[in-house]
Scaffold this active site. Structure first.
Site, mmCIF file in Angstrom:
data_model
loop_
_atom_site.group_PDB
_atom_site.id
_atom_site.type_symbol
_atom_site.label_atom_id
_atom_site.label_comp_id
_atom_site.label_asym_id
_atom_site.label_seq_id
_atom_site.Cartn_x
_atom_site.Cartn_y
_atom_site.Cartn_z
ATOM 1 N N ASP A 1 0.815 -1.214 0.000
ATOM 2 C CA ASP A 1 0.000 0.000 0.000
ATOM 3 C C ASP A 1 0.850 1.265 0.000
ATOM 4 O O ASP A 1 0.463 2.275 -0.597
ATOM 5 C CB ASP A 1 -0.930 -0.002 1.219
ATOM 6 C CG ASP A 1 -2.161 -0.855 0.977
ATOM 7 O OD1 ASP A 1 -2.165 -1.629 0.002
ATOM 8 O OD2 ASP A 1 -3.119 -0.757 1.769
ATOM 9 N N CYS B 1 0.644 -8.110 5.290
ATOM 10 C CA CYS B 1 0.237 -6.727 5.037
ATOM 11 C C CYS B 1 -1.257 -6.533 4.799
ATOM 12 O O CYS B 1 -2.048 -7.450 4.935
ATOM 13 C CB CYS B 1 1.084 -6.153 3.916
ATOM 14 S SG CYS B 1 2.821 -5.933 4.444
ATOM 15 N N ASP B 2 -1.596 -5.323 4.371
ATOM 16 C CA ASP B 2 -2.932 -4.762 4.559
ATOM 17 C C ASP B 2 -4.103 -5.603 4.040
ATOM 18 O O ASP B 2 -4.990 -5.976 4.780
ATOM 19 C CB ASP B 2 -3.001 -3.374 3.919
ATOM 20 C CG ASP B 2 -2.104 -2.387 4.624
ATOM 21 O OD1 ASP B 2 -0.975 -2.752 4.932
ATOM 22 O OD2 ASP B 2 -2.533 -1.251 4.861
ATOM 23 N N LYS B 3 -4.169 -5.867 2.747
ATOM 24 C CA LYS B 3 -5.298 -6.642 2.203
ATOM 25 C C LYS B 3 -4.992 -8.125 2.206
ATOM 26 O O LYS B 3 -5.895 -8.945 2.006
ATOM 27 C CB LYS B 3 -5.619 -6.224 0.762
ATOM 28 C CG LYS B 3 -5.973 -4.774 0.572
ATOM 29 C CD LYS B 3 -6.773 -4.211 1.693
ATOM 30 C CE LYS B 3 -6.440 -2.773 1.964
ATOM 31 N NZ LYS B 3 -5.034 -2.446 2.094
ATOM 32 N N CYS C 1 4.797 -2.210 8.421
ATOM 33 C CA CYS C 1 5.199 -0.890 8.924
ATOM 34 C C CYS C 1 4.835 -0.722 10.392
ATOM 35 O O CYS C 1 3.793 -1.170 10.857
ATOM 36 C CB CYS C 1 4.579 0.193 8.066
ATOM 37 S SG CYS C 1 5.169 0.148 6.352
ATOM 38 N N GLU D 1 -6.745 4.252 -0.296
ATOM 39 C CA GLU D 1 -6.332 4.966 0.911
ATOM 40 C C GLU D 1 -5.733 6.304 0.500
ATOM 41 O O GLU D 1 -5.141 6.435 -0.567
ATOM 42 C CB GLU D 1 -5.281 4.166 1.677
ATOM 43 C CG GLU D 1 -5.815 2.897 2.290
ATOM 44 C CD GLU D 1 -4.769 2.140 3.064
ATOM 45 O OE1 GLU D 1 -5.144 1.193 3.774
ATOM 46 O OE2 GLU D 1 -3.574 2.469 2.956
ATOM 47 N N SER E 1 -5.272 5.203 5.352
ATOM 48 C CA SER E 1 -4.290 4.299 5.932
ATOM 49 C C SER E 1 -4.445 4.316 7.441
ATOM 50 O O SER E 1 -4.864 5.315 8.035
ATOM 51 C CB SER E 1 -2.880 4.758 5.547
ATOM 52 O OG SER E 1 -1.915 4.156 6.374
#
Length: 547
Positions: free
Chosen positions: A78, A119-121, A191, A438, A463
């Protein structure tokens, strides 16, 4: 075993021959076949170490008497996709990930499944697949990135994103700008703060789908490899016992996850992901449940962007088990993939160093870290991360400055056209319009430039690194005729987070006149995004795809 369909019988000779081409022996055909969905890549920092993590998983599977088969999973970074058309692909990949894991598992009839991601998704997509497939499964979280100290404070990826605004406003020089760039992401891992990636890993542990401390043990630690190896062993045991995710993940598990989300003030994106994951298990979560739990749950942890602590600090404080221990009285005691219940895990918790987790009777705020707002500007709801907002901005009125794209808004912010007292409205960013990207760049630039009394409202999303009065997930989105499409420059907008209200101070008569004249802007998609736009639901329903 489920894998018997591809390895037993006279008519499966060719199947066995193909397995033997992979090195499978005659003896191996009597063992459980375990699929490993590995998100390793060399483009995502949170995934760049997963080859080693997956190797440890394989060793655990083999030591417990299973046979491991690894396959790849896509993943968008992202941070790298932020601020350009690439971010339109981020949320939609959640569905691709879930579908591709389903296809691989069903096509090859694995007995068990390990998903390895960070990570995100990626984690949400993997969790959707785990509940959809409902075969013995375990999640191995890649873990958080460590932070370097810069000028006496931990530098996180949020620092790098905000440095552009700091530099543009003259608050830092070119040398400092370069130092922030060089030291804001020095390790592999998700992160450092409580952004979407780490929030979803932590909630995976709360749901009971990974082993204790798996979500917060740093990506580069030997603990991560040991937990990965034990996870490999554990999945073989799950297969032998035929313990499936939906044997222990239920509505109470999701209430626990939302409660911990509120205790910590996690990413607003959980409001999209948890309903989508629950749906795969035949359960329904709506926005009202988030707000109901948020109103009764105190906020007891302040991790970046809400504070200066990182997820590694949270891990040192005892991680998820210690938070469960302190919040035991407001959590359901559910079974987990480890074979232990939530309460049993909590009893084993301990603090290794400083403790950044407050007791429930000494919270930062009496209510949880996320709030659901409604009003004529968000008839079906909007989401805000309250834990990252200063007290004086919980109630705010300002005049709209309206933009039909993120790039247009960012250019205006950098040109000093946004001033104190403004409400920046960025629309046509919803799931049908642009895949609900985002928008960390505009929010980080506003923060970096030192603008304290500026709010931002969007039908896109933010985010987890976003801080300040930033309201996203406005539903219905502009592209389908939501009221956000009717906002004009200079309109007065009222935000009242304690009362959960988001209002456009324009008369109903005026709004009706505007609606009669309104036409959506033209957005043309091709390929995957065209299909996604056609099938995706609104943000208040979790951006799920219609069947």
């Amino acid at each position: 075993m489920r894998s018997d369909v591809v390895k037993r019988g006279i008519d499966r000779s060719a199947h066995r021959a193909l397995f033997k081409a992979l090195g499978v022996t005659d003896e191996d055909f009597d063992k459980p076949f375990i699929g490993i969905a590995n998100a390793y890549s060399t483009i995502v920092p949170g995934h760049a170490n997963l080859d080693k993590v997956t190797q440890a998983v394989k060793e655990g599977i083999h030591s417990a008497g299973g046979v491991a088969f690894e396959f790849g999973v896509i993943g968008v970074c992202d941070g790298i996709a932020m601020g350009h058309e690439g971010m339109s692909y981020s949320l939609p990949t959640r569905e691709l990930i879930a579908d591709s894991i389903e296809a691989m598992v069903r096509a090859h009839s694995f007995d068990g499944l390990v998903v390895v991601g960070a990570c995100d998704k990626i984690i949400p997509g993997m969790l959707m697949a785990v509940l959809r497939l409902n075969i013995p499964s375990i999640v191995v979280c890649g873990g958080p990135m460590l932070a370097e100290n810069v000028f006496g404070k931990p530098a996180t990826i949020k620092t790098a994103f905000e440095s552009a605004g700091l530099y543009k406003s003259g608050k830092i020089d070119e040398r400092t700008y370069k130092i922030y760039e060089d030291f804001s992401a020095c390790y592999f891992g998700s992160c450092q703060g409580l952004y979407t990636a780490n929030t979803m890993q932590i909630l995976t542990e709360v749901l009971g789908l990974c082993l204790p401390y798996c979500s917060t043990s740093p990506a580069v630690s030997s603990r991560k490899l040991r937990i990965a190896k034990e996870s490999g062993r554990r999945v073989v045991e799950l297969v032998k016992q035929d313990v499936k995710p939906l044997d222990f993940v239920n509505e109470n598990s999701f209430e626990n996850a939302i409660t911990v989300d509120m205790l910590m003030g996690g990413s607003t994106n959980t409001v999209l992901h948890l309903p989508a994951i629950a749906r795969e298990g035949g359960m329904k979560i709506d926005l009202d449940l988030f707000d109901e739990i948020g109103r009764r749950t105190p906020n007891v942890v302040r991790i970046d962007p809400a504070g200066e602590y990182t997820v590694a600090d949270f891990d040192e404080s005892g991680g998820v088990p210690m938070l469960l221990k302190k919040a035991k009285d407001i959590l359901n005691d559910e079974m987990t993939v480890s074979g232990l219940t939530i309460y049993e895990i909590a009893e084993r918790a301990f603090v290794r160093g400083r403790d950044i987790i407050r007791d429930l009777d000494n919270p930062y705020r009496e209510e949880g870290g996320i709030a659901i707002l409604r009003g004529n500007l968000a008839e079906r709801g909007a989401v805000v991360k309250t834990s990252a907002i200063d007290e004086e901005m919980l109630k705010f009125e300002g005049y709209a400055k309206v933009y039909d794209s993120e790039q247009e808004a960012l250019k205006s912010i950098l040109n000093n056209e946004v001033e104190e007292g403004d409400v920046v409205v960025i629309r046509y960013m919803g799931p049908k319009a642009r895949g609900m990207p985002e928008m960390l760049l505009p929010t980080a630039t506003i923060a970096g430039m030192g603008l304290k009394r500026v709010a931002l409202i969007t039908d896109g999303r933010f985010s987890g690194a976003t801080r300040g009065p930033c309201i996203g997930h406005v539903a219905p989105e502009a592209f389908v005729g939501g009221t956000i499409a009717l906002v004009e420059n200079g309109d007065l907008i009222s935000i009242d987070i304690p009362k959960r209200r988001l209002e456009l101070k324009v008369s109903n008569e005026e709004l009706e006149e505007r609606r009669e004249k309104w036409k959506p802007i033209e957005i043309r998609h091709k390929g995957f995004l065209a299909r996604y736009s056609k099938l995706v639901s609104q943000a208040d329903e979790g951006c799920i795809l219609s069947n």
